[in-house]
Design a protein around this motif. Structure first.
Motif, short mmCIF file in Angstrom:
data_model
loop_
_atom_site.label_atom_id
_atom_site.label_comp_id
_atom_site.label_asym_id
_atom_site.label_seq_id
_atom_site.Cartn_x
_atom_site.Cartn_y
_atom_site.Cartn_z
N GLU A 48 11.90 -40.20 31.77
CA GLU A 48 11.33 -39.94 30.45
C GLU A 48 12.37 -39.33 29.52
OE1 GLU A 48 7.86 -37.52 30.95
OE2 GLU A 48 6.61 -39.22 31.53
N LEU A 49 13.17 -38.42 30.03
CA LEU A 49 14.21 -37.80 29.20
C LEU A 49 15.30 -38.81 28.84
CD1 LEU A 49 14.57 -34.34 30.97
CD2 LEU A 49 13.60 -34.79 28.72
N PHE A 54 17.64 -42.19 24.69
CA PHE A 54 18.17 -43.49 24.29
C PHE A 54 17.46 -44.03 23.05
CE2 PHE A 54 17.93 -48.15 24.50
CZ PHE A 54 19.27 -48.45 24.36
N PHE A 55 16.13 -44.07 23.11
CA PHE A 55 15.39 -44.64 21.98
C PHE A 55 15.40 -43.71 20.77
CE2 PHE A 55 13.69 -47.38 25.33
CZ PHE A 55 13.96 -48.61 24.74
N GLY A 56 15.49 -42.40 20.98
CA GLY A 56 15.66 -41.48 19.86
C GLY A 56 16.98 -41.70 19.16
N LEU A 58 18.71 -44.54 19.24
CA LEU A 58 18.62 -45.85 18.60
C LEU A 58 17.86 -45.76 17.27
CD1 LEU A 58 19.15 -48.91 18.85
CD2 LEU A 58 16.95 -49.09 20.02
N PHE A 59 16.78 -45.01 17.26
CA PHE A 59 16.01 -44.82 16.03
C PHE A 59 16.84 -44.10 14.98
CE2 PHE A 59 13.19 -42.24 13.36
CZ PHE A 59 12.46 -43.26 12.76
N ALA A 60 17.59 -43.06 15.39
CA ALA A 60 18.43 -42.32 14.45
C ALA A 60 19.51 -43.23 13.87
CB ALA A 60 19.06 -41.12 15.15
N LEU A 61 20.10 -44.09 14.69
CA LEU A 61 21.11 -45.03 14.21
C LEU A 61 20.52 -46.02 13.21
CD1 LEU A 61 24.00 -46.21 14.43
CD2 LEU A 61 23.11 -47.67 16.27
#
Length: 80
Positions: A48-49, A54-56, A58-61
């Motif tokens: 989960e971490l 990873f997806f956090g 990706l979202f920030a990018l």
């Protein structure tokens, strides 16, 4: 002084929100440990971490690229 009170309120809100999550996490750890599946708990928590990071990221990018593209389209190159 008004900004300082707002900052204290924000800090208290964050502590309150994360404290509840930490209590829940600790309770889950105790239960999984009691039934003998502590390894399952740590494996799930680790994944989960990793996925959240990873997806956090990706979202920030994607958000950064979107803001950069929008600033170029508006002609104001000094936003980002």
């Amino acid at each position: 002084m008004k900004g300082f009170i707002g900052l204290i309120f924000l800090a208290a809100l964050l502590v309150f929100l994360f404290f509840g999550r930490l209590i829940s996490l600790y309770t889950d750890w105790l239960w999984f440990h009691e039934v003998g599946f502590a390894q399952v708990f740590t494996t799930v928590l680790t994944f989960e971490l990793i996925l959240g990071g990873f997806f956090g990221g990706l979202f920030a990018l994607l958000l950064y690229l979107n803001i950069k593209l929008a600033s170029r389209a508006s002609g104001d190159a000094h936003v980002v």
